[in-house]
Design an enzyme around this catalytic site. Structure first.
Site, short mmCIF file in Angstrom:
data_model
loop_
_atom_site.label_atom_id
_atom_site.label_comp_id
_atom_site.label_asym_id
_atom_site.label_seq_id
_atom_site.Cartn_x
_atom_site.Cartn_y
_atom_site.Cartn_z
N ASP A 278 -12.93 -4.87 -18.76
CA ASP A 278 -12.12 -3.85 -19.42
C ASP A 278 -12.68 -3.43 -20.77
OD1 ASP A 278 -10.09 -3.90 -17.39
OD2 ASP A 278 -9.35 -5.76 -18.25
N ASP B 133 -7.69 -7.06 -20.16
CA ASP B 133 -7.75 -8.48 -20.51
C ASP B 133 -9.11 -9.10 -20.20
OD1 ASP B 133 -7.61 -8.37 -17.78
OD2 ASP B 133 -5.78 -9.56 -17.58
N ASP C 5 -3.18 -2.06 -17.10
CA ASP C 5 -3.49 -3.00 -16.03
C ASP C 5 -2.18 -3.36 -15.32
OD1 ASP C 5 -4.92 -4.73 -14.43
OD2 ASP C 5 -4.82 -6.39 -15.84
#
Length: 903
Positions: free
Chosen positions: A647, A643, A331
């Site tokens: 995801d 997070d 990310d």
């Protein structure tokens, strides 16, 4: 609801949606209608997939070839009357079953955490009254009222709003709160851009709104993610797959050799009883009883080391998977970047300025053409910074190196830029107190504040917002001396495009001097006639340590790919700064790809795109999962960070799922194998290095223990072939295996990482567990143990020693030979002198323990009785140590020759 309807709520008119769902915006649904709909649609909860019972899941853990071997070993030990040893091995089997059961349970925990995400209360309009109800009681068509602090209870189409902003980071990955408005959008609008939709489990951060429930439970976006989690299979790790395959082969080899031994013995005319004992001895000798326990301990030590580097491992085999990782999908916000918006460029009066420093610490300076700028001599620049300070609802707090922002990160960046110009906040707030405010509203795209300038005795409006919304209200702009001149929009747009290409988020600022008696502010007051002040361009800056870690990963042969919910321009600019891609201009389509572009790709095209692209922007949860699957289909070992709820499916599917400890949701953490306590990419790189060290140590242990087992097996096989008395009894083989594993092999778990570990390429999943070099060394050491043990056994018998004395010599050849071989097992390449003689003190402790155990085995009467041994003389020990020195010397010479041939 149908899939077509589900996908297109955002493109329909609000009145049409209310009509289709047969609801009423004034009174809501009637109670009788609510009951009918609950029967039709069910409750607003997520369905958790039914699983097999915990008992069956636990018993399945024993269905492994290596466990079968150990169960056979337990039977052998019980036959021999070695009840304590049988109990120890059963304890090992039981421990491994418990660990496997716990690993499997984590997937169910992830789904349970996801279900908990929906448990909240909601304010609805029913039968003309406002009611507080449990969110699980919501039905399609309910009119829901939302305000700041609420959790969105279902998927809702917005009907009306006032300054509504939603934190959708857990669902879309968008790093900042999203402004919402009720106007219909195009059908092809991506999930992250559907500004008229509110999604279940997101949070209202500002403003208020009213909407109609269009999807509940499993049909919501979070329900869709739940289905992905239910259907996502957890992959076995490279090592567990190879150990499983190795165990099957070992089982067949042992059974084959035992059968062959039995048949050869029959051919020699031996009795059934003696042949059975020989087969038992061979089985015990070749079964690596300590393998599962020592592997678990090695992994646990790796977990302990990683915990000191901001990494918590939730799943033991994840340690070795890190060592095999070939691709890290990360990310952007907070992991590769600091999650602290920072103003980096300013534009006023046709002049460009740069601001040094990153984050919220107000250390830095404003520079022009690489020279420090005196802001006091630049009236328009000073006015730009004042505008950012006054037209602002956030606060900058802290001292020295501990600075934080209370409020919006974007507004916080404006405060920091003003602080770097040494503007006195308190003095300015006192001199120009705020009189009124127009808060930011999505349909207007700006915020305005009215101030009374005590010094000039006049009212001034400051306005900040998107470039388009600000420019259309300006007729002049301030020149270098702060005087208004006719505005040229094209020049400003050129500057905006230049900043945008660098990934900067651009805010425009303007001012208006009003009548001195004005006391309130309306949109009409700022509709036209403003003076354009300038632009502030900001970015969430890359972490310096992450940039270094990415370079280290490249050197180690690991690719790093950015998967983010942010816009492709911003993501690509950050990726370029971090060294993920070399150039944006040369071949943009090969380095960055959007979710929309991914949608139209078939399986083969997706695999190719996943390989070539370094940036994936504006992707949905399902697309993240597809990217991971495509990379795995191409043979990659994939680590995936995340997070948010969005995801979780990809994190769970990845070979190594990594969740953020600070910003991560419980769903992401439950789905992950590993949690970063500092949300920092640099910790991943450190964990990968530790994982490689752990994998190295596991392979070293295998090479060590298999040489021992091979040597023991050879001694027994040769004895059968030449029709000789067994030099080693089954109980003695058990003694050798257990002491070699516990006292010697286990010490390799504490071996420090070898130098140059991150300069090597990842260990490819296609490679066998043991390479040709290791297999050669196992054979070499095994043959030397055979020669030493069998040779000294025959020598002792020939000079008149008893059978017990001869067998004691044979057993001690293994004890001493293994101790010398252990010193060479610390590295496949380097000598003990290169590694440092005392860098692993556990080695010397293990050797001392082995020598002590061997002396006890040889001279204690109770040990003589239990293990059929007898005391031996000094000359016998000299011969035994001579074999050990030969083993150490030969392996050392073999290492030197091999390294020279490689170079």
């Amino acid at each position: 609801m149908s899939n077509d309807t589900y996908e297109n709520w955002h493109s329909r008119n609000e009145l049409d949606i209310v009509k289709v769902l047969v609801s009423n915006t004034e009174s809501g649904l009637e109670r009788a209608e609510v009951e009918k709909r609950r029967e039709k649609y069910g409750k607003n909860t997520l369905t958790v997939k039914k699983t097999i019972s915990p008992l069956v899941r636990f018993l399945v853990q024993f269905h492994q070839a290596l466990v079968y071997i150990l169960l056979v070993a337990i039977g052998v030990k019980l036959y021999l009357g070695a009840y304590v040893d049988a109990s120890v091995i059963f304890g090992v089997v039981l421990l491994n079953a418990i660990i496997g059961f716990a690993q499997e349970s984590k997937a169910l925990n992830a789904l349970a955490a996801l279900s908990q995400a929906l448990l909240t209360t909601s304010t609805v309009l029913r039968s003309g009254e406002k009611q507080q109800i449990n969110a699980k009681e919501l039905v399609v068509g309910d009119i829901v009222l939302l305000q700041s602090g609420d959790k969105v209870p279902a998927d809702i189409r917005l009907l009306s709003s006032r300054e509504l902003q939603i934190d959708e980071s857990a669902l879309t990955g968008e790093s900042t709160s999203v402004a919402k408005m009720e106007i219909p959008l195009k059908k092809e609008t991506s999930l992250a851009d559907r500004s008229n939709m509110l999604y279940s489990s997101t949070l209202v951060t500002y403003g208020m709104g009213t909407g109609i429930v269009v999807e509940i439970g499993d049909n919501t976006e979070i329900g869709h993610i739940s289905k992905l989690l239910n259907n996502t299979q957890v992959l076995t790790t490279p090592l567990t797959r190879k150990i499983s395959k190795f165990s099957h082969i070992l089982l067949l080899v042992i059974l084959g050799l035992a059968t062959l031994t039995f048949l050869i013995g029959l051919w020699h005319g031996n009795s059934w009883e003696s042949l059975f004992m020989a087969s038992v001895a061979l089985s015990v000798a070749m079964i690596p009883e300590g393998l599962p326990a020592v592997m678990t301990i090695i992994l646990a030590i790796g977990v302990s080391r990683m915990s000191k580097q901001n990494t918590i491992i939730r799943h033991l085999p994840a340690v070795e998977t890190l060592g095999s990782t070939t691709i890290i999908c990360s990310d952007k916000t907070g992991t590769l970047t600091r999650n602290e918006m920072t103003v980096q460029e300013l534009f006023t009066a046709n002049e460009n300025f740069e601001i040094s420093g990153i984050g919220y610490i107000p250390d830095g300076e404003i520079r022009q053409l690489n020279n420090k700028c005196e802001v006091s001599k630049k009236p328009t620049l000073l006015e730009l910074l004042k505008a950012g300070l006054l037209c602002n609802d956030s606060m900058l707090k802290g001292s020295e190196k501990s600075w934080t922002i209370e409020g919006d990160p974007t507004e916080g960046a404006l405060l920091v830029s003003a602080k770097k110009a040494y503007i006195d906040f308190d003095l300015l707030y006192t001199q120009m107190p705020r009189v009124d405010t127009i808060p930011f509203e999505s349909q207007y795209q700006y915020m305005a504040t009215l101030h009374f300038d005590k010094k000039m005795n006049q009212h001034i409006v400051y306005l900040k917002g998107s470039v388009e919304s600000v420019l259309e209200r300006c007729s002049t702009y301030l020149d270098i001396n702060g005087n208004p001149v006719p505005i040229i929009n094209e020049e400003i747009h050129i500057q905006v495009q230049s900043m945008a290409k660098k990934g900067l988020r651009v805010l425009a600022f303007a001012k208006l001097i009003t009548q001195s008696n004005i006391q309130s502010l309306s949109h009409d007051n700022v509709a036209h006639g403003l003076e354009f002040i300038g632009l502030q361009g900001m970015i969430d800056p890359p972490r310096e340590e992450a940039i270094r870690s990415i370079e280290a990963c490249k050197t180690a042969g690991i690719q790093v790919k950015m998967i983010t919910g942010d816009h492709v321009i911003t993501a690509t600019a950050i990726a370029t700064k971090m060294g993920l891609i070399q150039s944006v201009m040369k071949n943009e389509e090969t380095v960055a790809i959007t979710g929309k572009e991914l949608e139209v790709l078939n399986k083969d095209e997706l695999i190719q795109a996943s390989k070539s692209a370094s940036v994936f922007a504006r992707v949905t949860p399902e697309q993240k999962l597809r990217i991971v699957e495509a990379l795995q289909a191409d043979g990659e070992i994939v680590a995936m960070t995340g997070d948010g709820v969005n995801d979780a499916p990809a994190v769970r599917k990845a070979n190594i799922g990594i969740a953020m400890g600070i910003t991560g949701t419980e769903v992401a953490k439950e789905a992950a194998d590993m949690v970063l306590t500092d949300d920092n990419f640099a910790s991943i790189e450190a964990a990968v290095e530790e994982g490689r060290g752990v994998l190295d140590n596991i392979i070293k242990f295998l090479g060590f223990i298999l040489a021992t087992n091979f040597g023991e097996g050879l001694v027994i096989i040769v004895a059968i072939l030449v029709n000789e008395t067994l030099p080693i009894l089954p109980v003695q083989a058990l003694w050798i295996n257990m002491t070699a594993s516990i006292f010697l092999g286990l010490t390799l778990a504490f071996e420090p990482r070898e130098p140059g570990l991150m300069q090597k390429q990842p260990r490819l999943p296609s490679l066998p567990l043991l390479n040709g070099e290791m297999i050669f060394r196992i054979f070499l050491v095994g043959l030397m143990l055979l020669g030493g043990s069998f040779g000294l056994f025959e020598l002792a018998l020939n000079r008149g020693a008893s059978l017990e004395e001869a067998r004691t010599i044979a057993v001690n050849v293994f004890a001493v030979g293994e101790s010398f071989y252990l010193l060479n097992s610390r590295s496949l390449r380097f000598s003990i002198f290169k590694l440092g003689i005392f860098t692993n003190m556990w080695i010397w402790g293990g050797v001392l323990a082995m020598i002590t155990a061997s002396i006890a085995l040889t001279y204690l009467p109770i040990m003589n009785q239990m293990f059929h041994t007898a005391p031996i003389g000094l000359n016998d020990w000299l011969h035994i140590f001579g074999v050990g020195l030969i083993i150490y010397s030969v392996v050392s010479i073999e290492k030197i020759i091999r390294q020279r041939l490689k170079h």
